[in-house]
Design a protein around this motif. Structure first.
Motif, PDB file in Angstrom:
ATOM      1  N   PHE A 188       0.887  -1.251  -0.124  1.00 28.79           N
ATOM      2  CA  PHE A 188       0.123  -0.117  -0.133  1.00 28.79           C
ATOM      3  C   PHE A 188       0.723   1.209   0.171  1.00 28.79           C
ATOM      4  O   PHE A 188       1.808   1.478   0.702  1.00 28.79           O
ATOM      5  CB  PHE A 188      -0.785  -0.041   1.206  1.00 28.79           C
ATOM      6  CG  PHE A 188      -1.617   1.131   1.307  1.00 28.79           C
ATOM      7  CD1 PHE A 188      -2.920   1.570   0.451  1.00 28.79           C
ATOM      8  CD2 PHE A 188      -1.558   2.381   2.265  1.00 28.79           C
ATOM      9  CE1 PHE A 188      -3.396   2.495   0.509  1.00 28.79           C
ATOM     10  CE2 PHE A 188      -2.112   3.399   2.326  1.00 28.79           C
ATOM     11  CZ  PHE A 188      -3.332   3.610   1.445  1.00 28.79           C
ATOM     12  N   GLY A 189       0.323   2.232  -0.908  1.00 25.77           N
ATOM     13  CA  GLY A 189       1.165   3.555  -0.840  1.00 25.77           C
ATOM     14  C   GLY A 189       2.411   3.432  -1.828  1.00 25.77           C
ATOM     15  O   GLY A 189       3.150   4.476  -1.930  1.00 25.77           O
ATOM     16  N   GLU A 190       2.829   2.473  -2.256  1.00 25.74           N
ATOM     17  CA  GLU A 190       4.002   2.395  -3.349  1.00 25.74           C
ATOM     18  C   GLU A 190       3.565   2.158  -4.438  1.00 25.74           C
ATOM     19  O   GLU A 190       2.334   1.756  -4.898  1.00 25.74           O
ATOM     20  CB  GLU A 190       4.871   1.052  -2.763  1.00 25.74           C
ATOM     21  CG  GLU A 190       5.599   1.250  -1.438  1.00 25.74           C
ATOM     22  CD  GLU A 190       6.454   0.110  -1.170  1.00 25.74           C
ATOM     23  OE1 GLU A 190       6.684  -0.696  -2.119  1.00 25.74           O
ATOM     24  OE2 GLU A 190       6.774   0.034   0.030  1.00 25.74           O
ATOM     25  N   THR A 191       4.414   2.434  -5.638  1.00 24.85           N
ATOM     26  CA  THR A 191       4.440   2.268  -7.159  1.00 24.85           C
ATOM     27  C   THR A 191       5.207   1.088  -7.388  1.00 24.85           C
ATOM     28  O   THR A 191       6.300   0.890  -7.010  1.00 24.85           O
ATOM     29  CB  THR A 191       4.812   3.386  -7.744  1.00 24.85           C
ATOM     30  OG1 THR A 191       4.183   4.474  -7.257  1.00 24.85           O
ATOM     31  CG2 THR A 191       4.706   3.487  -9.223  1.00 24.85           C
ATOM     32  N   HIS A 192       4.414   0.149  -8.146  1.00 25.44           N
ATOM     33  CA  HIS A 192       5.069  -1.397  -8.823  1.00 25.44           C
ATOM     34  C   HIS A 192       5.105  -1.008 -10.220  1.00 25.44           C
ATOM     35  O   HIS A 192       4.096  -0.618 -10.915  1.00 25.44           O
ATOM     36  CB  HIS A 192       4.133  -2.266  -8.138  1.00 25.44           C
ATOM     37  CG  HIS A 192       4.069  -2.171  -6.615  1.00 25.44           C
ATOM     38  ND1 HIS A 192       5.231  -2.995  -6.088  1.00 25.44           N
ATOM     39  CD2 HIS A 192       3.218  -1.868  -5.786  1.00 25.44           C
ATOM     40  CE1 HIS A 192       4.703  -2.748  -4.633  1.00 25.44           C
ATOM     41  NE2 HIS A 192       3.887  -2.224  -4.586  1.00 25.44           N
ATOM     42  N   GLU A 193       6.071  -1.710 -10.958  1.00 20.26           N
ATOM     43  CA  GLU A 193       6.126  -1.838 -12.247  1.00 20.26           C
ATOM     44  C   GLU A 193       5.370  -3.167 -12.925  1.00 20.26           C
ATOM     45  O   GLU A 193       5.766  -3.964 -12.200  1.00 20.26           O
ATOM     46  CB  GLU A 193       7.661  -1.612 -12.694  1.00 20.26           C
ATOM     47  CG  GLU A 193       7.862  -1.878 -14.105  1.00 20.26           C
ATOM     48  CD  GLU A 193       9.113  -1.369 -14.708  1.00 20.26           C
ATOM     49  OE1 GLU A 193       9.942  -2.353 -15.159  1.00 20.26           O
ATOM     50  OE2 GLU A 193       9.538  -0.230 -14.506  1.00 20.26           O
ATOM     51  N   ILE A 194       4.579  -3.030 -13.945  1.00 23.30           N
ATOM     52  CA  ILE A 194       4.180  -3.994 -14.703  1.00 23.30           C
ATOM     53  C   ILE A 194       4.581  -4.294 -15.851  1.00 23.30           C
ATOM     54  O   ILE A 194       4.534  -3.094 -16.663  1.00 23.30           O
ATOM     55  CB  ILE A 194       2.647  -3.867 -14.415  1.00 23.30           C
ATOM     56  CG1 ILE A 194       2.030  -3.951 -12.865  1.00 23.30           C
ATOM     57  CG2 ILE A 194       1.815  -5.105 -14.942  1.00 23.30           C
ATOM     58  CD1 ILE A 194       0.664  -3.562 -12.565  1.00 23.30           C
ATOM     59  N   THR A 195       5.070  -5.244 -16.332  1.00 21.38           N
ATOM     60  CA  THR A 195       5.729  -5.533 -17.755  1.00 21.38           C
ATOM     61  C   THR A 195       4.779  -6.478 -18.461  1.00 21.38           C
ATOM     62  O   THR A 195       4.485  -7.698 -17.987  1.00 21.38           O
ATOM     63  CB  THR A 195       7.109  -5.907 -17.711  1.00 21.38           C
ATOM     64  OG1 THR A 195       7.699  -4.923 -16.925  1.00 21.38           O
ATOM     65  CG2 THR A 195       7.774  -5.995 -19.067  1.00 21.38           C
ATOM     66  N   VAL A 196       4.466  -5.946 -19.522  1.00 20.59           N
ATOM     67  CA  VAL A 196       3.633  -7.139 -20.626  1.00 20.59           C
ATOM     68  C   VAL A 196       4.594  -7.455 -21.681  1.00 20.59           C
ATOM     69  O   VAL A 196       5.367  -6.548 -22.148  1.00 20.59           O
ATOM     70  CB  VAL A 196       1.930  -6.574 -21.126  1.00 20.59           C
ATOM     71  CG1 VAL A 196       1.396  -6.224 -19.744  1.00 20.59           C
ATOM     72  CG2 VAL A 196       2.395  -5.257 -21.795  1.00 20.59           C
ATOM     73  N   THR A 197       4.181  -8.655 -22.443  1.00 18.72           N
ATOM     74  CA  THR A 197       4.674  -8.941 -23.535  1.00 18.72           C
ATOM     75  C   THR A 197       3.767  -9.288 -24.650  1.00 18.72           C
ATOM     76  O   THR A 197       2.928  -9.942 -24.379  1.00 18.72           O
ATOM     77  CB  THR A 197       5.781 -10.185 -23.198  1.00 18.72           C
ATOM     78  OG1 THR A 197       6.898  -9.698 -22.286  1.00 18.72           O
ATOM     79  CG2 THR A 197       6.565 -10.524 -24.608  1.00 18.72           C
ATOM     80  N   TYR A 198       4.119  -8.726 -25.812  1.00 21.77           N
ATOM     81  CA  TYR A 198       3.169  -9.059 -27.006  1.00 21.77           C
ATOM     82  C   TYR A 198       4.056  -9.434 -28.208  1.00 21.77           C
ATOM     83  O   TYR A 198       5.107  -8.922 -28.219  1.00 21.77           O
ATOM     84  CB  TYR A 198       2.278  -7.951 -27.222  1.00 21.77           C
ATOM     85  CG  TYR A 198       2.720  -6.666 -27.720  1.00 21.77           C
ATOM     86  CD1 TYR A 198       3.099  -6.236 -28.918  1.00 21.77           C
ATOM     87  CD2 TYR A 198       3.441  -5.805 -26.609  1.00 21.77           C
ATOM     88  CE1 TYR A 198       3.559  -5.157 -29.406  1.00 21.77           C
ATOM     89  CE2 TYR A 198       4.046  -4.464 -27.183  1.00 21.77           C
ATOM     90  CZ  TYR A 198       4.109  -4.409 -28.396  1.00 21.77           C
ATOM     91  OH  TYR A 198       4.676  -3.262 -28.954  1.00 21.77           O
TER      92      TYR A 198
END
Length: 139
Positions: free
Chosen positions: A46-56
């Protein structure tokens, strides 16, 4: 903010191209591409920023990444899709297994779990298909 920037770019590009005396067709189109895989944390803080990576898969040399379509829904559900610009009228080469990865940052602003639905295209009956991840949130 990314949506506003994308729309402004799209409108200005369309207006610029629509002034051609030869014809009124645009030189590109926008296309959604199915997401193959996702790298997402097993849990958020909570309160943090997370990176999400997608591949296509990029299908041709005329496809280039534009942005993500990111649509928040009720109950912390998020729909995510990859948007590509496709240049028209060029000699495009078909690509085999040209995997592209793109990332976005996600800020956790709620303590309830988030459900992400990553668009994977349509099935034989025309229904949208999704990779679905439910991510719990640590306080």
């Amino acid at each position: 903010m990314k949506k506003i920037l994308f729309l402004a770019l799209l409108v200005s590009f369309t207006l610029f191209n629509s002034c051609s005396v030869d014809d009124n067709t645009a030189d590109f189109q926008v296309e959604f591409l199915p997401i193959e895989t996702v790298e997402i944390p097993a849990e958020f803080n909570f309160g943090e920023t997370h990176e999400i990576t997608v591949t296509y898969k990029r299908p041709t040399t005329c496809h280039s990444f534009s942005s993500f379509q990111y649509v928040p829904e009720e109950n912390n559900v998020r729909n995510v899709a990859v948007i590509n610009f496709v240049t028209l009228g060029n000699d495009c080469e078909t690509l085999e297994d040209d995997l592209q990865s793109e990332s976005f940052s996600f800020s956790v602003l709620d303590t309830e779990p988030y459900t992400f639905k990553f668009w994977q295209g349509k099935d034989a009956s025309g229904q949208d298909m999704y990779l679905i991840y439910e991510v719990p949130v640590n306080n």
